[in-house]
Design a protein around this motif. Structure first.
Motif, PDB file in Angstrom:
ATOM      1  N   VAL A 197     -23.046  36.108  13.334  1.00 55.35           N
ATOM      2  CA  VAL A 197     -23.120  35.970  14.789  1.00 55.35           C
ATOM      3  C   VAL A 197     -24.325  35.160  15.268  1.00 55.35           C
ATOM      4  CG1 VAL A 197     -24.275  38.217  14.989  1.00 55.35           C
ATOM      5  CG2 VAL A 197     -23.149  37.241  16.990  1.00 55.35           C
ATOM      6  N   LEU A 278     -22.010  29.812  14.366  1.00 54.89           N
ATOM      7  CA  LEU A 278     -21.330  29.148  15.478  1.00 54.89           C
ATOM      8  C   LEU A 278     -21.975  27.787  15.675  1.00 54.89           C
ATOM      9  CD1 LEU A 278     -19.309  29.442  17.946  1.00 54.89           C
ATOM     10  CD2 LEU A 278     -21.321  30.166  19.273  1.00 54.89           C
ATOM     11  N   LEU A 303     -18.422  26.009  19.990  1.00 54.71           N
ATOM     12  CA  LEU A 303     -18.578  26.141  21.437  1.00 54.71           C
ATOM     13  C   LEU A 303     -19.026  24.776  21.936  1.00 54.71           C
ATOM     14  CD1 LEU A 303     -18.850  27.679  24.132  1.00 54.71           C
ATOM     15  CD2 LEU A 303     -21.104  28.470  23.350  1.00 54.71           C
ATOM     16  N   GLU A 338     -20.453  32.333  27.818  1.00 53.36           N
ATOM     17  CA  GLU A 338     -19.650  32.334  26.582  1.00 53.36           C
ATOM     18  C   GLU A 338     -20.480  32.794  25.392  1.00 53.36           C
ATOM     19  OE1 GLU A 338     -16.607  32.189  26.510  1.00 53.36           O
ATOM     20  OE2 GLU A 338     -16.024  31.207  28.375  1.00 53.36           O
ATOM     21  N   LEU A 339     -21.765  32.482  25.407  1.00 53.64           N
ATOM     22  CA  LEU A 339     -22.625  32.980  24.339  1.00 53.64           C
ATOM     23  C   LEU A 339     -22.722  34.506  24.395  1.00 53.64           C
ATOM     24  CD1 LEU A 339     -25.477  30.304  24.409  1.00 53.64           C
ATOM     25  CD2 LEU A 339     -23.916  30.764  22.501  1.00 53.64           C
ATOM     26  N   TRP A 342     -19.624  35.780  22.843  1.00 52.50           N
ATOM     27  CA  TRP A 342     -19.669  35.629  21.382  1.00 52.50           C
ATOM     28  C   TRP A 342     -20.485  36.753  20.745  1.00 52.50           C
ATOM     29  CZ3 TRP A 342     -17.877  33.323  17.119  1.00 52.50           C
ATOM     30  CH2 TRP A 342     -18.693  33.262  15.986  1.00 52.50           C
ATOM     31  N   ARG A 349     -15.160  37.096  18.197  1.00 48.35           N
ATOM     32  CA  ARG A 349     -15.648  36.436  16.977  1.00 48.35           C
ATOM     33  C   ARG A 349     -14.576  36.418  15.902  1.00 48.35           C
ATOM     34  NH1 ARG A 349     -20.121  39.647  18.213  1.00 48.35           N
ATOM     35  NH2 ARG A 349     -19.785  41.024  16.419  1.00 48.35           N
ATOM     36  N   LEU A 352     -11.854  33.792  16.815  1.00 46.88           N
ATOM     37  CA  LEU A 352     -12.306  32.416  16.670  1.00 46.88           C
ATOM     38  C   LEU A 352     -12.483  32.034  15.202  1.00 46.88           C
ATOM     39  CD1 LEU A 352     -14.926  32.253  19.565  1.00 46.88           C
ATOM     40  CD2 LEU A 352     -12.764  31.019  19.450  1.00 46.88           C
ATOM     41  N   LYS A 353     -13.015  32.938  14.413  1.00 48.74           N
ATOM     42  CA  LYS A 353     -13.215  32.631  12.994  1.00 48.74           C
ATOM     43  C   LYS A 353     -11.884  32.482  12.271  1.00 48.74           C
ATOM     44  CE  LYS A 353     -17.749  34.838  12.653  1.00 48.74           C
ATOM     45  NZ  LYS A 353     -18.554  35.934  12.066  1.00 48.74           N
TER      46      LYS A 353
END
Length: 388
Positions: A197, A278, A303, A338-339, A342, A349, A352-353
């Motif tokens: 992360v 990220l 991102l 957005e952070l 995340w 997470r 997205l991963k």
């Protein structure tokens, strides 16, 4: 031509670099590139693209003769223009010539007259007027120079569908003369990351167009999060901006959490990607965004700002999943939000991963880029012509 297919008129041999067959009898393309394209201390996506095309075009019937144009492109001085004129003048009538747009579009007075005897194609990595930080007068001048050149050559090659549409609409080019050859990606080992992360990675030259100050402003709004950010990229293109960025980092008390690592290549760059959880890209303008596909080639989500060709580079996984988040440009608050998502939402997470790993498996390789470019070169008119 199909990938890996060798036309019947060529005799195939085994290449020590590539086990696939390559033709012995090759047509020749003269590739005119900025001097310094091989300088790994000043990396750029355009330079990486040019180098890779030189390696891969022979597999599709074209040997590449490289010509390096010295000078401050795209705003050449008299010596640079004279050198380019000499290079083009020495080429035989009817030669196939591929010019990097940074060189070609900066010197219409040199390039356009040669369209009468050479078969010219221009590879546009970034429309010249889209560079950030130009005065309006300089941007308008570069824009006009680019338009003059692109209207006169036989073919224009862009690096994304978005860039094709932009060039056609902005310069009034015939659509049939503007082609796409998107950058490829080399699939790399999956990145293990740091803790899944907290390690943020930005791979981009430190310049106003890449907008790292927006990243700093966004991170300054989320200092309660346990992030660590590494910015990899050249520090010499705009020293004043680098100084401004360092001051901004210090002013927000982030000197221990945001590191400007300078340019990296090879094993050092691989290591930075391997440690990333990220990748973040905050550009004002991108025709494609090779750092995005380099990240996805390692299964690292992205991102990025929703500009230019970046949505194409992010793309979708085969199942429709999106391996990244796109935020509006000029909006550090949206980036900060957005952070927080995340860091705070494990489901985000995981999604997205998973999408990044699926997208990784579907990325196009550089062979497809070279094949597209070879097809454009092969369709150039047999005789040089001035565009209508």
């Amino acid at each position: 031509m199909r990938l890996g297919h060798v036309p019947a008129q060529y005799t195939a041999v085994q290449s020590p670099r590539n086990p696939e067959t390559v033709p012995m009898s090759l047509r020749t393309v003269h590739f005119v590139m900025p001097d310094g394209v091989d300088d790994l201390a000043a990396p750029s996506g355009g330079n990486a693209y040019d180098r890779r095309i030189c390696l891969d075009l022979p597999g599709f019937g074209w040997q590449v003769r490289k010509h390096h144009a010295a000078g401050p492109w795209p705003r050449p001085d008299a010596a640079a223009r004279a050198g380019l004129a000499r290079t083009l003048r020495e080429l035989p009538d009817g030669a196939v010539v591929l010019l990097d747009g940074l060189v070609a579009c900066g010197a219409p007075e040199t390039v356009v007259p040669e369209a009468e005897r050479l078969r010219l194609a221009v590879l546009v990595h970034l429309p010249l007027g889209d560079e950030t930080g130009l005065t309006p007068a300089v941007a308008a001048d570069l824009d006009a120079r680019e338009r003059t050149v692109l209207r006169e050559v036989s073919a224009v090659i862009a690096t994304s569908d978005w860039a094709v549409r932009r060039l056609v609409a902005h310069h009034g080019l015939p659509p049939e003369r503007v082609h796409v050859a998107a950058p490829g990606a080399d699939i790399a080992p999956l990145a293990p990351g740091t803790d899944g992360v907290s390690r943020l990675l930005c791979v981009a030259a430190v310049t106003p167009r890449k907008g790292q100050h927006r990243l700093v402003e966004a991170l300054a709004a989320v200092t309660d999060l346990p992030f660590d950010c590494v910015c990899v990229g050249g520090l010499t293109q705009d020293p004043d901006y680098v100084t401004h960025l360092r001051d901004l980092i210090a002013r927000h008390g982030l000197s221990g959490r945001i590191r400007l690592a300078g340019p990296q290549s090879g094993a050092a760059l691989d290591a930075s990607y391997a440690a990333a959880d990220l990748t973040v890209l905050t550009s004002y303008a991108e025709t494609y965004g090779m750092a995005v596909t380099e990240s996805l080639a390692r299964g690292v989500p992205v991102l990025a700002t929703d500009v230019g060709g970046l949505p194409e580079a992010v793309g979708r996984a085969p199942d429709g999943g999106v391996p990244g988040i796109l935020v509006p440009p000029e909006d550090p608050a949206a980036l900060a939000a957005e952070l927080r998502g995340w860091f705070g939402e494990a489901d985000v997470r995981r999604r997205l991963k998973a999408a990044a790993r699926a997208r990784r498996a579907a990325l196009g390789g550089w062979a497809a880029t070279a094949q597209s470019l070879a097809g454009v070169l092969g369709r150039l008119p047999n005789e040089p012509r001035r565009a209508a």
